[in-house]
Design a protein around this motif. Sequence first.
Motif, PDB file in Angstrom:
ATOM      1  N   VAL A 246       0.855  -1.188   0.000  1.00 27.37           N
ATOM      2  CA  VAL A 246       0.000   0.000   0.000  1.00 27.37           C
ATOM      3  C   VAL A 246       0.891   1.239   0.000  1.00 27.37           C
ATOM      4  O   VAL A 246       1.778   1.380   0.852  1.00 27.37           O
ATOM      5  CB  VAL A 246      -0.921   0.034   1.231  1.00 27.37           C
ATOM      6  N   ALA A 247       0.670   2.133  -0.949  1.00 23.51           N
ATOM      7  CA  ALA A 247       1.431   3.379  -1.051  1.00 23.51           C
ATOM      8  C   ALA A 247       0.479   4.561  -0.955  1.00 23.51           C
ATOM      9  O   ALA A 247      -0.543   4.601  -1.650  1.00 23.51           O
ATOM     10  CB  ALA A 247       2.213   3.436  -2.363  1.00 23.51           C
ATOM     11  N   THR A 248       0.794   5.526  -0.098  1.00 22.07           N
ATOM     12  CA  THR A 248      -0.047   6.698   0.110  1.00 22.07           C
ATOM     13  C   THR A 248       0.808   7.959   0.088  1.00 22.07           C
ATOM     14  O   THR A 248       1.838   8.020   0.760  1.00 22.07           O
ATOM     15  CB  THR A 248      -0.787   6.616   1.461  1.00 22.07           C
ATOM     16  N   ALA A 249       0.360   8.951  -0.653  1.00 26.27           N
ATOM     17  CA  ALA A 249       1.052  10.236  -0.705  1.00 26.27           C
ATOM     18  C   ALA A 249       0.036  11.356  -0.509  1.00 26.27           C
ATOM     19  O   ALA A 249      -1.148  11.201  -0.792  1.00 26.27           O
ATOM     20  CB  ALA A 249       1.785  10.407  -2.032  1.00 26.27           C
ATOM     21  N   GLN A 250       0.511  12.498  -0.026  1.00 30.71           N
ATOM     22  CA  GLN A 250      -0.362  13.644   0.178  1.00 30.71           C
ATOM     23  C   GLN A 250      -0.426  14.495  -1.095  1.00 30.71           C
ATOM     24  O   GLN A 250      -0.040  14.047  -2.172  1.00 30.71           O
ATOM     25  CB  GLN A 250       0.144  14.455   1.371  1.00 30.71           C
ATOM     26  N   ALA A 251      -0.903  15.727  -0.984  1.00 26.67           N
ATOM     27  CA  ALA A 251      -1.121  16.593  -2.141  1.00 26.67           C
ATOM     28  C   ALA A 251       0.149  16.737  -2.984  1.00 26.67           C
ATOM     29  O   ALA A 251       1.252  16.879  -2.448  1.00 26.67           O
ATOM     30  CB  ALA A 251      -1.586  17.968  -1.674  1.00 26.67           C
TER      31      ALA A 251
ATOM     32  N   ALA B  90      -2.924   2.105  -4.066  1.00 28.19           N
ATOM     33  CA  ALA B  90      -2.287   3.417  -4.053  1.00 28.19           C
ATOM     34  C   ALA B  90      -3.301   4.516  -3.814  1.00 28.19           C
ATOM     35  O   ALA B  90      -4.465   4.417  -4.222  1.00 28.19           O
ATOM     36  CB  ALA B  90      -1.537   3.666  -5.361  1.00 28.19           C
ATOM     37  N   SER B  91      -2.839   5.586  -3.148  1.00 27.83           N
ATOM     38  CA  SER B  91      -3.684   6.732  -2.848  1.00 27.83           C
ATOM     39  C   SER B  91      -2.823   7.987  -2.865  1.00 27.83           C
ATOM     40  O   SER B  91      -1.656   7.957  -2.457  1.00 27.83           O
ATOM     41  CB  SER B  91      -4.327   6.554  -1.464  1.00 27.83           C
ATOM     42  N   ALA B  92      -3.399   9.103  -3.322  1.00 31.09           N
ATOM     43  CA  ALA B  92      -2.673  10.375  -3.323  1.00 31.09           C
ATOM     44  C   ALA B  92      -3.640  11.521  -3.061  1.00 31.09           C
ATOM     45  O   ALA B  92      -4.849  11.395  -3.279  1.00 31.09           O
ATOM     46  CB  ALA B  92      -1.946  10.594  -4.651  1.00 31.09           C
ATOM     47  N   GLY B  93      -3.086  12.646  -2.591  1.00 32.57           N
ATOM     48  CA  GLY B  93      -3.896  13.819  -2.329  1.00 32.57           C
ATOM     49  C   GLY B  93      -4.173  14.618  -3.589  1.00 32.57           C
ATOM     50  O   GLY B  93      -3.924  14.160  -4.710  1.00 32.57           O
ATOM     51  N   GLU B  94      -4.687  15.827  -3.418  1.00 31.83           N
ATOM     52  CA  GLU B  94      -5.040  16.671  -4.562  1.00 31.83           C
ATOM     53  C   GLU B  94      -3.828  16.914  -5.465  1.00 31.83           C
ATOM     54  O   GLU B  94      -2.714  17.128  -5.000  1.00 31.83           O
ATOM     55  CB  GLU B  94      -5.591  18.002  -4.063  1.00 31.83           C
TER      56      GLU B  94
ATOM     57  N   LEU C  64       3.031  -0.226 -16.237  1.00 30.29           N
ATOM     58  CA  LEU C  64       2.652   0.663 -15.147  1.00 30.29           C
ATOM     59  C   LEU C  64       1.392   1.421 -15.528  1.00 30.29           C
ATOM     60  O   LEU C  64       1.369   2.157 -16.511  1.00 30.29           O
ATOM     61  CB  LEU C  64       3.790   1.645 -14.851  1.00 30.29           C
ATOM     62  N   LYS C  65       0.326   1.230 -14.752  1.00 18.94           N
ATOM     63  CA  LYS C  65      -0.916   1.958 -14.961  1.00 18.94           C
ATOM     64  C   LYS C  65      -0.858   3.233 -14.141  1.00 18.94           C
ATOM     65  O   LYS C  65      -0.688   3.203 -12.916  1.00 18.94           O
ATOM     66  CB  LYS C  65      -2.102   1.101 -14.513  1.00 18.94           C
ATOM     67  N   VAL C  66      -1.000   4.366 -14.791  1.00 22.96           N
ATOM     68  CA  VAL C  66      -0.860   5.665 -14.140  1.00 22.96           C
ATOM     69  C   VAL C  66      -2.189   6.398 -14.121  1.00 22.96           C
ATOM     70  O   VAL C  66      -2.935   6.391 -15.103  1.00 22.96           O
ATOM     71  CB  VAL C  66       0.203   6.530 -14.858  1.00 22.96           C
ATOM     72  N   GLY C  67      -2.489   7.017 -12.977  1.00 21.22           N
ATOM     73  CA  GLY C  67      -3.700   7.812 -12.852  1.00 21.22           C
ATOM     74  C   GLY C  67      -3.405   9.151 -12.196  1.00 21.22           C
ATOM     75  O   GLY C  67      -2.495   9.250 -11.363  1.00 21.22           O
ATOM     76  N   TYR C  68      -4.153  10.165 -12.588  1.00 20.36           N
ATOM     77  CA  TYR C  68      -3.948  11.516 -12.074  1.00 20.36           C
ATOM     78  C   TYR C  68      -5.154  11.918 -11.221  1.00 20.36           C
ATOM     79  O   TYR C  68      -6.290  11.912 -11.708  1.00 20.36           O
ATOM     80  CB  TYR C  68      -3.749  12.503 -13.227  1.00 20.36           C
ATOM     81  N   ILE C  69      -4.884  12.241  -9.974  1.00 19.62           N
ATOM     82  CA  ILE C  69      -5.971  12.596  -9.069  1.00 19.62           C
ATOM     83  C   ILE C  69      -6.692  13.844  -9.582  1.00 19.62           C
ATOM     84  O   ILE C  69      -6.063  14.831  -9.965  1.00 19.62           O
ATOM     85  CB  ILE C  69      -5.429  12.847  -7.647  1.00 19.62           C
ATOM     86  N   GLY C  70      -8.024  13.779  -9.596  1.00 16.72           N
ATOM     87  CA  GLY C  70      -8.830  14.872 -10.134  1.00 16.72           C
ATOM     88  C   GLY C  70      -9.255  14.647 -11.569  1.00 16.72           C
ATOM     89  O   GLY C  70     -10.064  15.412 -12.108  1.00 16.72           O
ATOM     90  N   GLU C  71      -8.719  13.595 -12.199  1.00 13.67           N
ATOM     91  CA  GLU C  71      -9.079  13.265 -13.574  1.00 13.67           C
ATOM     92  C   GLU C  71      -9.672  11.856 -13.626  1.00 13.67           C
ATOM     93  O   GLU C  71      -9.337  10.998 -12.809  1.00 13.67           O
ATOM     94  CB  GLU C  71      -7.853  13.343 -14.489  1.00 13.67           C
ATOM     95  N   GLU C  72     -10.571  11.652 -14.585  1.00 17.09           N
ATOM     96  CA  GLU C  72     -11.186  10.347 -14.825  1.00 17.09           C
ATOM     97  C   GLU C  72     -11.807   9.745 -13.555  1.00 17.09           C
ATOM     98  O   GLU C  72     -11.754   8.536 -13.326  1.00 17.09           O
ATOM     99  CB  GLU C  72     -10.161   9.376 -15.425  1.00 17.09           C
ATOM    100  N   GLY C  73     -12.355  10.623 -12.717  1.00 21.41           N
ATOM    101  CA  GLY C  73     -13.067  10.171 -11.536  1.00 21.41           C
ATOM    102  C   GLY C  73     -12.209   9.735 -10.365  1.00 21.41           C
ATOM    103  O   GLY C  73     -12.735   9.172  -9.391  1.00 21.41           O
TER     104      GLY C  73
ATOM    105  N   PRO D 164      -9.148  12.466  -4.467  1.00 18.62           N
ATOM    106  CA  PRO D 164      -8.019  12.564  -3.541  1.00 18.62           C
ATOM    107  C   PRO D 164      -8.243  11.735  -2.287  1.00 18.62           C
ATOM    108  O   PRO D 164      -9.360  11.644  -1.776  1.00 18.62           O
ATOM    109  CB  PRO D 164      -7.949  14.064  -3.227  1.00 18.62           C
ATOM    110  N   HIS D 165      -7.177  11.121  -1.811  1.00 20.19           N
ATOM    111  CA  HIS D 165      -7.147  10.338  -0.566  1.00 20.19           C
ATOM    112  C   HIS D 165      -7.951   9.040  -0.622  1.00 20.19           C
ATOM    113  O   HIS D 165      -8.038   8.344   0.387  1.00 20.19           O
ATOM    114  CB  HIS D 165      -7.601  11.185   0.619  1.00 20.19           C
ATOM    115  N   ALA D 166      -8.519   8.714  -1.775  1.00 22.30           N
ATOM    116  CA  ALA D 166      -9.203   7.428  -1.930  1.00 22.30           C
ATOM    117  C   ALA D 166      -8.178   6.368  -2.324  1.00 22.30           C
ATOM    118  O   ALA D 166      -7.232   6.649  -3.062  1.00 22.30           O
ATOM    119  CB  ALA D 166     -10.296   7.527  -2.983  1.00 22.30           C
TER     120      ALA D 166
END
Length: 278
Positions: free
Chosen positions: A212-217, A229-233, A251-260, A263-265
């Motif tokens: 499990v990897a978690t990062a803030q904004a 994985a989870s990341a902030g805004e 590597l599947k990459v996702g950008y928080i705030g895009e494609e649903g 943040p923090h999920a």
Amino acid sequence: MIEAIPFPQFRNIGIRLGFPFKDDPPKPVSPDKSLVLCISLADMSTDYGYTWPRVGKVAEAPCWEPTLHFGGLRGWLYGHGDHALGGYIEHNAKWLVVEANTTEIVQFEGACKFPRGKVRFIGTSKGAADYLLKHEPRSHEFPVIGAYRTVGCGESVCVGAHGAACAGANGIAVAGYSGFATVGGRGTATSGFRGKSAAGQRGIAVAGANGVATAQAHGVAIAGPQGKASAGEKGLIAIWYWDFDVRRYRLKVGYIGEEGLDPHALYTLDEQRRFIPV
């Protein structure tokens, strides 16, 4: 539902468990002795047919042959080595620190064995690692299995499997298998298989397979196959997966705030390699 890793505060980090200790220097054993980290089942038995005695007693191997892999008491010299050589580690396992004659210790890749030694400590993995770090200065040369260590901002810390490494802002924290690594803002936290990593704002958190990897904004969270994985805004999440068609990792990459992606999920990948909330 699994929640994201809670992120600790680093306002007043002052604990430094590195060598040398400021107020309580390590108390080394005699030069002809060495401390070895060992493990047993909850009843003090082992998978190689030996039952350890209590603290203060001398353990004697029922069979000893220095030139062969079998026989002898087994462990990790100074707490360094490959944790997997200890076999399956149960949650209620007992961890021991044993004092052995240095000249009788036989090292092989990732572990060691010895014919006899005095039991100095029995308890948890953290307790055994603390005992080693306090009484065996040579344990500070490499990551210790089960160690919990904390350093301040801009510093680096590394621990072995089943341990926890914590660093402040701009720091680096590394933990091995099933370990926990956490850093402040702009730091880098890395953990191994089934590990957990957490980083502050603009930090980087990396966890191995099933981790499990978690990062803030504005941070980056990367997990291995079957990881989360989870990341902030304005953050970025990424999860490795195996592509059977071309037989390589992608590597599947996702950008928080895009494609649903919120943040923090906490997200993982489904069978179609799409991000889904956990």
